[in-house]
Design a protein around this motif. Structure first.
Motif, PDB file in Angstrom:
ATOM      1  N   UNK A   1       0.849  -1.138   0.094  1.00  0.00           N
ATOM      2  CA  UNK A   1      -0.033   0.010   0.075  1.00  0.00           C
ATOM      3  C   UNK A   1       0.793   1.307  -0.048  1.00  0.00           C
ATOM      4  N   UNK A   2       0.234   2.363  -0.390  1.00  0.00           N
ATOM      5  CA  UNK A   2       0.860   3.621  -0.530  1.00  0.00           C
ATOM      6  C   UNK A   2       1.734   4.079   0.986  1.00  0.00           C
ATOM      7  N   UNK A   3       0.958   3.926   2.023  1.00  0.00           N
ATOM      8  CA  UNK A   3       1.256   4.106   3.368  1.00  0.00           C
ATOM      9  C   UNK A   3       2.755   3.381   3.668  1.00  0.00           C
ATOM     10  N   UNK A   4       2.740   2.142   3.214  1.00  0.00           N
ATOM     11  CA  UNK A   4       3.837   1.152   3.408  1.00  0.00           C
ATOM     12  C   UNK A   4       5.063   1.744   2.536  1.00  0.00           C
ATOM     13  N   UNK A   5       4.777   1.958   1.311  1.00  0.00           N
ATOM     14  CA  UNK A   5       5.939   2.506   0.478  1.00  0.00           C
ATOM     15  C   UNK A   5       6.658   3.787   0.951  1.00  0.00           C
ATOM     16  N   UNK A   6       5.652   4.744   1.670  1.00  0.00           N
ATOM     17  CA  UNK A   6       6.286   5.917   2.186  1.00  0.00           C
ATOM     18  C   UNK A   6       7.158   5.590   3.689  1.00  0.00           C
ATOM     19  N   UNK A   7       6.517   4.617   4.159  1.00  0.00           N
ATOM     20  CA  UNK A   7       7.429   4.321   5.468  1.00  0.00           C
ATOM     21  C   UNK A   7       8.886   3.471   4.809  1.00  0.00           C
ATOM     22  N   UNK A   8       8.910   2.623   3.891  1.00  0.00           N
ATOM     23  CA  UNK A   8      10.121   2.058   3.183  1.00  0.00           C
ATOM     24  C   UNK A   8      11.028   3.160   2.763  1.00  0.00           C
ATOM     25  N   UNK A   9      10.140   4.331   1.959  1.00  0.00           N
ATOM     26  CA  UNK A   9      11.177   5.370   1.541  1.00  0.00           C
ATOM     27  C   UNK A   9      11.807   6.067   2.458  1.00  0.00           C
ATOM     28  N   UNK A  10      11.087   6.382   3.502  1.00  0.00           N
ATOM     29  CA  UNK A  10      11.541   7.170   4.745  1.00  0.00           C
ATOM     30  C   UNK A  10      12.916   6.451   5.389  1.00  0.00           C
ATOM     31  N   UNK A  11      12.752   5.176   5.595  1.00  0.00           N
ATOM     32  CA  UNK A  11      13.748   4.177   6.016  1.00  0.00           C
ATOM     33  C   UNK A  11      14.933   4.286   5.183  1.00  0.00           C
ATOM     34  N   UNK A  12      14.654   4.011   3.902  1.00  0.00           N
ATOM     35  CA  UNK A  12      15.947   4.073   2.911  1.00  0.00           C
ATOM     36  C   UNK A  12      16.452   5.156   2.623  1.00  0.00           C
ATOM     37  N   UNK A  13      15.698   6.265   3.045  1.00  0.00           N
ATOM     38  CA  UNK A  13      16.535   7.765   2.713  1.00  0.00           C
ATOM     39  C   UNK A  13      17.324   7.857   4.070  1.00  0.00           C
ATOM     40  N   UNK A  14      17.456   7.267   5.038  1.00  0.00           N
ATOM     41  CA  UNK A  14      17.990   7.353   6.130  1.00  0.00           C
ATOM     42  C   UNK A  14      19.526   6.436   6.060  1.00  0.00           C
ATOM     43  N   UNK A  15      19.618   5.481   4.857  1.00  0.00           N
ATOM     44  CA  UNK A  15      20.635   4.685   4.885  1.00  0.00           C
ATOM     45  C   UNK A  15      21.544   5.269   3.652  1.00  0.00           C
ATOM     46  N   UNK A  16      22.782   4.881   3.803  1.00  0.00           N
ATOM     47  CA  UNK A  16      23.624   5.285   2.735  1.00  0.00           C
ATOM     48  C   UNK A  16      23.247   4.555   1.420  1.00  0.00           C
ATOM     49  N   UNK A  17      23.980   5.347   0.484  1.00  0.00           N
ATOM     50  CA  UNK A  17      23.718   4.678  -0.825  1.00  0.00           C
ATOM     51  C   UNK A  17      22.665   5.226  -1.727  1.00  0.00           C
ATOM     52  N   UNK A  18      22.449   4.931  -2.981  1.00  0.00           N
ATOM     53  CA  UNK A  18      21.494   5.323  -3.950  1.00  0.00           C
ATOM     54  C   UNK A  18      20.355   4.890  -3.623  1.00  0.00           C
ATOM     55  N   UNK A  19      19.156   5.717  -3.420  1.00  0.00           N
ATOM     56  CA  UNK A  19      17.889   5.505  -3.050  1.00  0.00           C
ATOM     57  C   UNK A  19      17.222   4.267  -3.858  1.00  0.00           C
ATOM     58  N   UNK A  20      17.381   4.553  -5.317  1.00  0.00           N
ATOM     59  CA  UNK A  20      16.775   3.568  -6.281  1.00  0.00           C
ATOM     60  C   UNK A  20      17.057   2.266  -6.026  1.00  0.00           C
ATOM     61  N   UNK A  21      18.575   1.977  -5.968  1.00  0.00           N
ATOM     62  CA  UNK A  21      18.828   0.552  -5.819  1.00  0.00           C
ATOM     63  C   UNK A  21      18.419   0.063  -4.468  1.00  0.00           C
TER      64      UNK A  21
END
Length: 196
Positions: free
Chosen positions: A42-62
């Motif tokens: 769901x969209x809400x889960x994608x937003x959470x995953x995106x937020x966590x991914x942004x806190x980690x090093x490396x390219x967001x898309x990969x």
């Protein structure tokens, strides 16, 4: 129904080939594949995953490609997601390097690049608007606008690293509903005391 490996491969291949302008511009494409086309989350889960991914090093898309593959099919899914996302672009870069170098002064190439930039800006703007709308629904207008202003000030004038800002808001978000419930209970208690 398509095989999950085929879904991962085709979705990440599309995002890798059609994504232009770096990681943030690819996020709306990955979101479309994961949420709208294949309905992996769901969209809400994608937003959470995106937020966590942004806190980690490396390219967001990969990171997103690897996570989505892993979520669907474990380790091999992550490998397929990453390879499908990265490999076509790497091969195209190697193959087209001489072409780009030769035609780098061409007005046609410059025009093509200039024409794509507004599309990327609109895609990011639409995604930001939708995320903002969901934040307002979840937090309410006062908190949503206040947090937007705080985030803007931290990121722009103060130049705090985005990972730190995201972590701060994730930390607050973990306690938001408890704090809100306490505030509402104290407000009701004060209201009852006034009426006595």
């Amino acid at each position: 129904m398509e095989n999950a490996y085929v879904q991962i491969g085709t979705a990440m291949f599309r995002t890798g080939i059609l994504g232009y302008g770096g990681g943030p511009s690819i996020v709306p494409l990955i979101r479309y594949e994961a949420v709208t086309r294949f309905k992996w989350m769901k969209d809400e889960e994608f937003m959470e995953v995106l937020a966590i991914a942004n806190t980690l090093p490396g390219p967001i898309a990969t990171k997103l490609a690897g996570y989505l593959g892993y979520r669907l099919k474990g380790g091999w899914g992550a490998v397929i997601g990453l390879l499908a996302h990265i490999l076509p672009t790497c091969v195209a870069m190697v193959g087209l390097y001489s072409f780009i170098t030769f035609f780098s002064t061409s007005h046609v190439i410059k025009g093509m690049i200039a024409a794509v930039v507004p599309i990327v800006a609109v895609m990011l703007g639409v995604m930001a608007y939708e995320f903002g709308e969901k934040a307002i629904k979840g937090l309410g207008w006062p908190a949503g606008v206040t947090f937007f202003i705080i985030a803007f000030l931290l990121l722009q004038p103060l130049s705090v690293h985005p990972a730190i800002v995201i972590f701060m808001f994730l930390l607050y978000g973990a306690f938001h509903h408890k704090l809100k419930d306490k505030w509402m209970k104290s407000k009701k208690t004060l209201g009852k005391g006034d009426g006595v």
